[in-house]
Design an enzyme around this catalytic site. Structure first.
Site, PDB file in Angstrom:
ATOM      1  N   ASP A 144      -1.829  -9.934   6.138  1.00 32.30           N
ATOM      2  CA  ASP A 144      -2.468  -9.048   7.200  1.00 32.30           C
ATOM      3  C   ASP A 144      -2.514  -7.483   7.269  1.00 32.30           C
ATOM      4  O   ASP A 144      -3.485  -6.910   7.271  1.00 32.30           O
ATOM      5  CB  ASP A 144      -2.011  -9.618   8.529  1.00 32.30           C
ATOM      6  CG  ASP A 144      -2.621  -9.030   9.756  1.00 32.30           C
ATOM      7  OD1 ASP A 144      -2.070  -7.793  10.111  1.00 32.30           O
ATOM      8  OD2 ASP A 144      -3.451  -9.812  10.264  1.00 32.30           O
ATOM      9  N   TRP A 173      -5.375 -10.531  12.036  1.00 35.48           N
ATOM     10  CA  TRP A 173      -6.068 -11.392  11.081  1.00 35.48           C
ATOM     11  C   TRP A 173      -5.723 -12.393  10.751  1.00 35.48           C
ATOM     12  O   TRP A 173      -6.361 -13.526  10.279  1.00 35.48           O
ATOM     13  CB  TRP A 173      -6.583 -10.290   9.966  1.00 35.48           C
ATOM     14  CG  TRP A 173      -6.954  -8.992  10.306  1.00 35.48           C
ATOM     15  CD1 TRP A 173      -6.588  -7.873   9.897  1.00 35.48           C
ATOM     16  CD2 TRP A 173      -7.999  -8.570  11.214  1.00 35.48           C
ATOM     17  NE1 TRP A 173      -7.394  -6.739  10.547  1.00 35.48           N
ATOM     18  CE2 TRP A 173      -8.370  -7.490  11.295  1.00 35.48           C
ATOM     19  CE3 TRP A 173      -8.998  -9.600  11.980  1.00 35.48           C
ATOM     20  CZ2 TRP A 173      -9.155  -6.507  12.020  1.00 35.48           C
ATOM     21  CZ3 TRP A 173      -9.991  -8.912  12.814  1.00 35.48           C
ATOM     22  CH2 TRP A 173     -10.308  -7.422  12.935  1.00 35.48           C
ATOM     23  N   ASP A 174      -4.301 -12.622  10.592  1.00 36.68           N
ATOM     24  CA  ASP A 174      -3.659 -13.831  10.667  1.00 36.68           C
ATOM     25  C   ASP A 174      -3.910 -14.830  11.502  1.00 36.68           C
ATOM     26  O   ASP A 174      -4.262 -15.884  11.428  1.00 36.68           O
ATOM     27  CB  ASP A 174      -2.140 -13.646  10.459  1.00 36.68           C
ATOM     28  CG  ASP A 174      -1.728 -13.210   9.089  1.00 36.68           C
ATOM     29  OD1 ASP A 174      -2.305 -13.532   8.153  1.00 36.68           O
ATOM     30  OD2 ASP A 174      -0.601 -12.703   9.024  1.00 36.68           O
ATOM     31  N   VAL A 175      -3.834 -14.337  12.935  1.00 35.21           N
ATOM     32  CA  VAL A 175      -4.072 -15.178  13.973  1.00 35.21           C
ATOM     33  C   VAL A 175      -5.642 -15.738  13.938  1.00 35.21           C
ATOM     34  O   VAL A 175      -5.806 -16.794  14.084  1.00 35.21           O
ATOM     35  CB  VAL A 175      -3.960 -14.511  15.150  1.00 35.21           C
ATOM     36  CG1 VAL A 175      -4.449 -15.202  16.604  1.00 35.21           C
ATOM     37  CG2 VAL A 175      -2.350 -14.066  15.584  1.00 35.21           C
ATOM     38  N   GLY A 178      -6.066 -18.147  11.213  1.00 36.41           N
ATOM     39  CA  GLY A 178      -5.526 -19.538  11.495  1.00 36.41           C
ATOM     40  C   GLY A 178      -6.309 -20.428  12.482  1.00 36.41           C
ATOM     41  O   GLY A 178      -6.736 -21.407  12.091  1.00 36.41           O
TER      42      GLY A 178
END
Length: 420
Positions: A144, A173-175, A178
């Site tokens: 991220d 961006w990770d969230v 996911g």
């Protein structure tokens, strides 16, 4: 904890009967599994011996248990397998391709093991659904924080008077990735239901950031405008909104998106006539959002003078009587200290007694299904469900499990050496 009636549980857990194998670490892929588990899927997390690299990631409880890991893995089952051993990988492959109509689905953020790739597993089960997170589209690595740096957002984040890039604390961006992984898996499962066909779903972290930058107009603006956007601090771009400090040191964020919001804000602060005179002097109409943004600094200073002569309580009281968008700034510590009102009264939250952590308020699923939502579960210990899963899902007997354990291929909670 919330107690759901059987019929309510059916509504809030529509993915019950779906089984997903998760081989992952860090944020995006575990969040995908959590999202699906909270909607009822049986998510089985594959842990290498002693746990994955993120097992002890900060923040930690006093016991050393990762609060981060516990938060992202609620309600899953976990088995502990030596993935460096071909026999261990074979077990994991067997789990992935088994399960009949409810199985044959895997979420992963690694292609490290050739025998666990989409191609290898599809040869064993043609209708396999393989969901893979990569850093970049070509399969190369990224996280991220590096994706943030590469896609422009840190250049616009932070104080106006600073030229230094500021990465966001929240791994957006990770969230987002996911959630895209979860959506991709559900779309592939729907396709399989209709056609009987499996497929691979790939989501690249960098693509998620680029797509968001494009969808929100940032990339088009950069291509079509010769003037780079300036860093705006806490001003809301294209509208009127900013933070204000009160006489006693309190701080609020106030946003006036619509003409109604704007007129309400002026009425609450007694600035209607002053701002009307300013509009006449400038020859503009502040009912137009564009003009409020263009003249945000002079308008902001007028409003700042009002907030600076009121206490936080007085300012909150005045704003509470309006439809203006606003909130007092609070820290995570403030949120935790305010638990008697916010955490305990929120239908999202319930108390969880997590081994190694103790009892605390934790969120269930934010998705409300026909008025009901799934409460939070407990995160598994390393190897907690190894015997249970291999016995029930693969039909292994006690002698098989004992042999695998004695040779170090698997480990159960009873004989694990790590602290969960």
């Amino acid at each position: 904890m919330h107690r759901l009636r059987a019929e309510d549980a059916r509504r809030s857990r529509p993915l019950r009967g779906m089984r997903i194998i998760e081989i992952s670490s860090y944020v995006a892929a575990p969040l995908s599994g959590l999202t699906l588990a909270q909607l009822g899927a049986d998510v089985i997390r594959i842990e290498p011996l002693d746990g994955a690299a993120d097992r002890t990631r900060w923040p930690l409880a006093d016991s050393g248990t990762s609060l981060y890991w516990s938060g992202l893995n609620k309600g899953k089952r976990a088995i502990e397998v030596d993935l460096s051993d071909e026999r261990g990988r074979r077990l994991v492959g067997d789990l992935i391709v088994s399960g009949g109509r409810r199985g044959g689905m895997v979420i992963s953020n690694s292609e490290r093991h050739p025998d666990l790739t989409f191609e290898a597993l599809r040869a064993r089960r043609p209708d396999l659904i393989h969901v893979l997170l990569t850093g970049r589209r070509d399969g190369s690595t990224a996280v991220d924080y590096t994706v943030q740096a590469a896609t422009g957002f840190p250049q616009l984040t932070g104080p106006e008077n600073s030229a230094q890039p500021v990465n966001h604390l929240m791994p957006a961006w990770d969230v987002a990735a996911g959630l895209y992984l979860a959506v991709g898996l559900l779309a592939a499962e729907r396709h399989r239901l209709l056609t009987g066909e499996g497929q691979q779903v790939r989501v690249a972290l960098e693509d998620v950031a680029l797509a968001t930058a494009g969808n929100l107009g940032y990339l088009a603006e950069a291509q079509l405008s010769g003037t780079p956007r300036e860093r705006g601090g806490n001003y809301v771009y294209g509208s009127f909104g900013r933070d204000f400090t009160t006489a006693d040191g309190g701080r609020l964020m106030v946003v006036a998106l619509t003409p109604g919001h704007w007129q309400s804000l002026l009425a609450a602060t007694g600035l209607t006539e002053v701002v009307s005179a300013l509009a006449s002097a400038l020859g503009v109409d502040f009912a137009e959002e564009e003009q409020r943004f263009r003249h945000r600094k002079v308008l902001g200073e007028l409003l700042a003078g009002w907030f600076e002569t009121r206490t936080l309580a007085e300012a909150e009281s005045a704003l509470r009587a309006t439809r203006i968008l606003w909130s007092t700034y609070r820290s995570f510590t403030d949120l935790a200290a305010d638990g008697a009102r916010l955490l305990r009264e929120s239908p999202l939250m319930a108390q969880v007694r997590q081994p190694g952590v103790g009892s605390h308020w934790a969120p269930g699923s934010p998705v409300v299904m026909d008025g009901e939502q799934s409460p939070p579960g407990v995160s598994p210990l390393v190897g907690q469900h190894t015997d249970e899963v291999l016995r029930a899902e693969l039909g292994l007997g006690e002698s098989d499990l004992a042999m695998l354990s004695e040779t170090g291929v698997i480990r159960t909670h009873d004989n694990e050496r790590s602290v969960a």
